[in-house]
Design a protein around this motif. Structure first.
Motif, PDB file in Angstrom:
ATOM      1  N   SER A 199       1.100   5.164  -7.004  1.00 44.79           N
ATOM      2  CA  SER A 199       2.454   4.762  -6.626  1.00 44.79           C
ATOM      3  C   SER A 199       3.478   5.828  -6.994  1.00 44.79           C
ATOM      4  N   SER A 258      -4.561   1.049  -1.379  1.00 41.95           N
ATOM      5  CA  SER A 258      -3.345   0.241  -1.295  1.00 41.95           C
ATOM      6  C   SER A 258      -2.122   1.093  -0.994  1.00 41.95           C
ATOM      7  N   ASN A 259      -1.948   2.179  -1.731  1.00 45.57           N
ATOM      8  CA  ASN A 259      -0.766   3.006  -1.535  1.00 45.57           C
ATOM      9  C   ASN A 259      -0.827   3.821  -0.248  1.00 45.57           C
ATOM     10  N   LYS A 266       0.375   1.331   2.225  1.00 40.43           N
ATOM     11  CA  LYS A 266       1.792   1.063   2.009  1.00 40.43           C
ATOM     12  C   LYS A 266       2.667   2.179   2.584  1.00 40.43           C
ATOM     13  N   GLU A 282       2.621   2.203   6.381  1.00 38.27           N
ATOM     14  CA  GLU A 282       3.370   1.092   6.969  1.00 38.27           C
ATOM     15  C   GLU A 282       4.871   1.362   6.907  1.00 38.27           C
ATOM     16  N   GLN A 283       5.321   1.946   5.808  1.00 34.68           N
ATOM     17  CA  GLN A 283       6.753   2.145   5.592  1.00 34.68           C
ATOM     18  C   GLN A 283       7.280   3.433   6.218  1.00 34.68           C
ATOM     19  N   SER A 301       2.535  -9.283  -4.105  1.00 35.33           N
ATOM     20  CA  SER A 301       1.626  -8.600  -3.170  1.00 35.33           C
ATOM     21  C   SER A 301       0.205  -8.468  -3.716  1.00 35.33           C
TER      22      SER A 301
END
Length: 323
Positions: free
Chosen positions: A160, A179-180, A183, A186-187, A262
């Protein structure tokens, strides 16, 4: 200011203090984490809660990187550590052994749009988790398989935190966990690329300790491994078990609400992506590790000639499976 707690309380200790904690009660397991608690460690803390319910006393210390955690176990300041200390195992006189695979090396090269393939990173700087850790070994194997050489390597623990560096323009290439990676894409889908990567089954994080200590504390170690084994199996059957069993008063329960909210998504994606072996690794993981870490330059010698018993101690995991 952080607070030091003992016995059945979790603790968060600054690195400067961590190296001074040479003494602890003999019936308390001292655990060396390789980074501060995060969503990636929620399952581990669920297992700790289960172990505590079965009589395990423990304390934990968050070190700033894997090297410090390994050194703390080598020096006897801590009992059990996070990491994959294969180089230390082979070179040290201390009989370090892995007892449980916590996670696999499911990581992905994420870069700015200027890079489209791994070969494009030849000579380019890269941001990694820790020197000698899992992302460092991935970078080594990428160099070997692709026939290239990264430029300067910088180290920032925590996927992160490396996402923050990418988004802020402080780095253009890194290696992130599942996960990151999801993330950031997506962002910021228009800012970054996920480069095509070969499949990896070796260990990223594992639990290890000195064999002499393991055998001298057999009952406590078995409680711990039993808790990990049941948690990993339950999590693979139902990833939402982690959020359901997370202690709201523990270190994970104190994380920001958006992270806690989350957890189900994180563990559902992680289980689907094969991050956690429901069998705790064992022989399959050990064999994959011999090949991977030899290719990564952290083990010397032909992988086929390496003795797995010099690196893993399977008895607690096998006993957990038998139950």
């Amino acid at each position: 200011m952080t607070v030091i707690g003992f016995l059945k309380k979790t603790v968060a200790v600054p690195v400067a203090l961590a190296m001074t904690l040479g003494m602890a009660q003999a019936d308390t397991i001292r655990i060396a984490l390789a980074e501060t608690p995060s969503d990636e460690m929620a399952a581990f803390f669920v297992a700790l809660e289960r172990a505590k319910a079965n009589g395990l006393d423990y304390e934990w210390t968050a070190f700033s990187d894997e090297e410090l955690a390994i050194q703390a176990v080598l020096s006897g300041q801590m009992d059990i550590g996070f990491g994959t200390p294969y180089a230390a195992m082979q070179k040290s006189k201390a009989p370090l052994r892995i007892i449980f695979q916590l996670s696999k090396l499911k990581f992905f090269p994420v870069t700015s749009k200027k890079y489209e393939t791994l070969a494009d990173l030849d000579g380019e700087p890269i941001l990694l988790h820790s020197r000698g850790g899992g992302t460092d070994s991935i970078a080594n194997v990428i160099e070997e398989k692709v026939g290239m050489k990264f430029g300067e390597r910088s180290y920032v623990p925590g996927s992160s935190n490396r996402v923050v560096a990418l988004v802020a323009g402080q780095a253009e290439a890194t290696i992130l966990d599942l996960s990151n990676t999801n993330k950031i894409m997506e962002q910021h889908p228009d800012m970054f690329n996920v480069l095509e990567m070969f499949e990896v089954e070796a260990s990223d994080e594992a639990l290890f300790a000195n064999l002499d200590w393991i055998q001298a504390n057999e009952e406590d170690v078995q409680i711990f491994v039993d808790a990990l084994y049941t948690t990993w199996r339950d999590m693979n059957a139902d990833p939402t078990i982690i959020s359901k069993e997370t202690n709201p008063d523990g270190p994970i329960g104190q994380l920001p609400p958006e992270i806690l909210g989350s957890l189900d998504d994180f563990y559902t994606a992680a289980v689907k992506g094969g991050l956690y072996d429901p069998e705790g690794g064992g022989m399959k993981a050990a064999q994959a590790d011999m090949e991977w870490y030899s290719e990564a330059g952290q083990l010397e010698g032909d992988p086929a000639s390496l003795n797995i018993d010099d690196f893993w101690y399977m008895a607690p995991l096998e006993a957990a499976k038998a139950k």
